[in-house]
Design an enzyme around this catalytic site. Structure first.
Site, mmCIF file in Angstrom:
data_model
loop_
_atom_site.group_PDB
_atom_site.id
_atom_site.type_symbol
_atom_site.label_atom_id
_atom_site.label_comp_id
_atom_site.label_asym_id
_atom_site.label_seq_id
_atom_site.Cartn_x
_atom_site.Cartn_y
_atom_site.Cartn_z
ATOM 1 N N GLY A 155 0.833 -1.206 0.000
ATOM 2 C CA GLY A 155 0.000 0.000 0.000
ATOM 3 C C GLY A 155 0.865 1.252 0.000
ATOM 4 O O GLY A 155 2.092 1.179 0.116
ATOM 5 N N TYR A 180 -17.164 2.694 5.215
ATOM 6 C CA TYR A 180 -15.720 2.680 5.440
ATOM 7 C C TYR A 180 -15.410 3.304 6.807
ATOM 8 O O TYR A 180 -14.720 2.706 7.638
ATOM 9 C CB TYR A 180 -15.027 3.457 4.307
ATOM 10 C CG TYR A 180 -13.579 3.796 4.572
ATOM 11 C CD1 TYR A 180 -12.591 2.820 4.510
ATOM 12 C CD2 TYR A 180 -13.193 5.105 4.882
ATOM 13 C CE1 TYR A 180 -11.251 3.142 4.757
ATOM 14 C CE2 TYR A 180 -11.873 5.427 5.123
ATOM 15 C CZ TYR A 180 -10.900 4.439 5.056
ATOM 16 O OH TYR A 180 -9.591 4.761 5.303
ATOM 17 N N TRP A 212 -6.701 12.040 3.500
ATOM 18 C CA TRP A 212 -6.405 12.351 2.094
ATOM 19 C C TRP A 212 -4.973 11.946 1.713
ATOM 20 O O TRP A 212 -4.192 12.754 1.207
ATOM 21 C CB TRP A 212 -6.600 13.851 1.850
ATOM 22 C CG TRP A 212 -8.006 14.359 2.021
ATOM 23 C CD1 TRP A 212 -8.998 13.827 2.804
ATOM 24 C CD2 TRP A 212 -8.573 15.520 1.397
ATOM 25 N NE1 TRP A 212 -10.131 14.582 2.705
ATOM 26 C CE2 TRP A 212 -9.902 15.620 1.855
ATOM 27 C CE3 TRP A 212 -8.086 16.479 0.510
ATOM 28 C CZ2 TRP A 212 -10.752 16.651 1.444
ATOM 29 C CZ3 TRP A 212 -8.926 17.508 0.113
ATOM 30 C CH2 TRP A 212 -10.247 17.578 0.562
HETATM 31 N N1 LIG Z 1 -5.809 6.575 1.275
HETATM 32 C C1 LIG Z 1 -6.352 7.561 1.992
HETATM 33 O O1 LIG Z 1 -6.738 8.601 1.463
HETATM 34 C C2 LIG Z 1 -6.482 7.417 3.484
HETATM 35 C C3 LIG Z 1 -7.088 8.466 4.207
HETATM 36 C C4 LIG Z 1 -7.201 8.337 5.586
HETATM 37 C C5 LIG Z 1 -6.734 7.197 6.224
HETATM 38 N N2 LIG Z 1 -6.170 6.190 5.490
HETATM 39 C C6 LIG Z 1 -5.722 4.989 6.209
HETATM 40 O O2 LIG Z 1 -4.314 4.947 6.073
HETATM 41 C C7 LIG Z 1 -3.882 3.591 6.029
HETATM 42 C C8 LIG Z 1 -2.971 3.390 4.828
HETATM 43 O O3 LIG Z 1 -3.704 3.735 3.661
HETATM 44 P P1 LIG Z 1 -3.085 3.579 2.201
HETATM 45 O O4 LIG Z 1 -3.604 4.704 1.372
HETATM 46 O O5 LIG Z 1 -1.626 3.340 2.300
HETATM 47 O O6 LIG Z 1 -3.820 2.268 1.734
HETATM 48 P P2 LIG Z 1 -3.683 1.479 0.348
HETATM 49 O O7 LIG Z 1 -2.653 2.102 -0.499
HETATM 50 O O8 LIG Z 1 -5.061 1.312 -0.172
HETATM 51 O O9 LIG Z 1 -3.121 0.088 0.851
HETATM 52 C C9 LIG Z 1 -3.878 -0.728 1.661
HETATM 53 C C10 LIG Z 1 -3.130 -2.022 1.777
HETATM 54 O O10 LIG Z 1 -3.949 -2.921 2.537
HETATM 55 C C11 LIG Z 1 -3.764 -4.181 1.984
HETATM 56 N N3 LIG Z 1 -4.874 -5.077 2.228
HETATM 57 C C12 LIG Z 1 -6.160 -4.960 1.827
HETATM 58 N N4 LIG Z 1 -6.841 -6.061 2.149
HETATM 59 C C13 LIG Z 1 -5.962 -6.896 2.767
HETATM 60 C C14 LIG Z 1 -6.051 -8.181 3.315
HETATM 61 N N5 LIG Z 1 -7.190 -8.877 3.274
HETATM 62 N N6 LIG Z 1 -4.969 -8.735 3.894
HETATM 63 C C15 LIG Z 1 -3.790 -8.060 3.914
HETATM 64 N N7 LIG Z 1 -3.629 -6.850 3.390
HETATM 65 C C16 LIG Z 1 -4.711 -6.269 2.824
HETATM 66 C C17 LIG Z 1 -3.666 -3.957 0.494
HETATM 67 O O11 LIG Z 1 -3.031 -5.079 -0.061
HETATM 68 P P3 LIG Z 1 -2.973 -5.333 -1.661
HETATM 69 O O12 LIG Z 1 -1.918 -4.381 -2.136
HETATM 70 O O13 LIG Z 1 -2.607 -6.741 -1.754
HETATM 71 O O14 LIG Z 1 -4.345 -5.001 -2.163
HETATM 72 C C18 LIG Z 1 -2.845 -2.686 0.426
HETATM 73 O O15 LIG Z 1 -1.485 -2.956 0.314
HETATM 74 C C19 LIG Z 1 -5.133 2.732 6.027
HETATM 75 O O16 LIG Z 1 -5.401 2.334 7.345
HETATM 76 C C20 LIG Z 1 -6.214 3.694 5.604
HETATM 77 O O17 LIG Z 1 -7.475 3.342 6.133
HETATM 78 C C21 LIG Z 1 -6.038 6.283 4.142
#
Ligand SMILES: NC(=O)c1ccc[n+]([C@@H]2O[C@H](COP(=O)([O-])OP(=O)(O)OC[C@H]3O[C@@H](n4cnc5c(N)ncnc54)[C@H](OP(=O)(O)O)[C@@H]3O)[C@@H](O)[C@H]2O)c1
Length: 299
Positions: A10, A133, A159
């Site tokens: 991720g 979510y 974000w």
């Molecule tokens: N993106 C945003 O805008 C945002 C905003 C606020 C908070 N957050 C939080 O910040 C954190 C990091 O976000 P991010 O943007 O880095 O997320 P991301 O890029 O969407 O990555 C999420 C990761 O979770 C993994 N994942 C999903 N399902 C899984 C499973 N069943 N078992 C193991 N791994 C799994 C995915 O694996 P695969 O690569 O194999 O799919 C991916 O690598 C998360 O907790 C998110 O909720 C994100």
């Protein structure tokens, strides 16, 4: 310290890996810290048995959970899966960490709030998620706090974007190069956050005495880049930095309906993380510049 980072593919997981693999400051600590990065193939958070099997065979001092079901618009249709990954798996990780006396750092979201406040949210403000979510992420936070009243830390961020995968910055850059005009929502306000900055903050926190000392009560912290923007302003800044001639027109959330409703204003107050861990936070525009420069080098 043996440290596991879950979610290695991720945005945040990759940003932590990049720093650990390249930063000389971290390199010097490598003798003390042994980082293990795992993805879904090693540890599937949708499967209770995968989690118990993995942690039955592998022990850690610190667990950093960057993995989540992050597709906000798909979470309602896939509510069971989203709940398993964002809530039940977090509950299980907290139970394991508690038994093993490991520290747990878990990442959560500004979308636990309803966005109706007119001032930046404090960690003590009452969450009220308005989409599936946000509800599943809040359930994860609560389960963690209940099972782990000590030695855990929840960082809510907002974000997130990075030089990895698809995110708002990469999507807008692509669209801007293809089209002469774009409509972008202007009535949702937040703080764009560069995943590399959050990764830096996490790596600073795990070295901090206030994190390392045993017996700390579990805390929630807010972390985003400084400053605020609407998605419309965010898009305009991306084009300004990249000198892309694409007209950006502001639209309301009503004019641009999505499967999941988004909160209107999720600015978060970051005084707590700044004071407790002495974290320096960059303005979102300068971090966006850094990210776009790296993206250009990758092309
Ligand atoms: N993106 C945003 O805008 C945002 C905003 C606020 C908070 N957050 C939080 O910040 C954190 C990091 O976000 P991010 O943007 O880095 O997320 P991301 O890029 O969407 O990555 C999420 C990761 O979770 C993994 N994942 C999903 N399902 C899984 C499973 N069943 N078992 C193991 N791994 C799994 C995915 O694996 P695969 O690569 O194999 O799919 C991916 O690598 C998360 O907790 C998110 O909720 C994100």
């Amino acid at each position: 310290m043996r440290i596991i980072v879950i979610g290695k593919n991720g945005q945040l997981g990759r940003s932590i890996q990049k720093i650990v693999n390249t930063d000389t400051k971290i390199d010097n600590n490598q003798s003390l810290n042994d980082f293990i990065f795992v993805g879904r193939a090693d540890l599937d958070l949708s499967s209770e048995s995968s989690i118990s099997h993995y942690f039955g065979n592998n022990k850690f001092d610190i667990i950093i959970n960057c993995a989540a079901f992050t597709q906000v618009d798909r979470a309602k249709q896939e509510a069971e899966l989203a709940n398993q990954i964002n809530h039940l798996a977090v509950k299980q990780l907290a139970s394991i960490a508690s038994k093993e006396q490991a520290r747990l750092i878990h990442i959560s979201t500004d979308y636990v709030f309803d966005g109706e406040s007119n001032k930046p949210y404090l960690e003590t403000d009452t969450p009220n998620p308005i989409n599936t979510y946000g509800k599943t992420k809040l359930a994860g936070e609560k389960a963690l706090q209940k099972l782990m009243p000590m030695n855990a830390l929840v960082i809510r961020t907002s974000w997130l974007y990075s030089e990895y995968g698809n995110n708002f910055v990469s999507d807008i850059l692509k669209l801007g190069k293809e089209r002469g005009e774009l409509r972008v929502v202007s009535d949702q306000i937040g703080s764009p956050t560069y995943a590399a900055d959050l990764a830096d903050a996490i790596l600073e926190i795990i070295e901090h005495k206030k994190f390392r000392d045993a017996g700390q009560t579990t805390q929630i912290y807010h972390y985003s880049n400084e400053g605020k923007a609407s998605w419309y302003e965010f898009a305009r800044e991306i084009f300004k930095i990249e000198k892309i001639e694409c007209e950006v027109n502001p639209v309301t959330s009503q004019q641009y309906p999505t499967h999941a409703k988004r909160p209107r204003n999720t600015l978060m107050n970051k005084d707590k993380i700044i004071e407790v861990f002495n974290i320096k936070i960059s303005n979102w525009k300068s971090s966006l510049n850094t990210c776009i420069t790296i993206l250009k080098k990758q092309q």
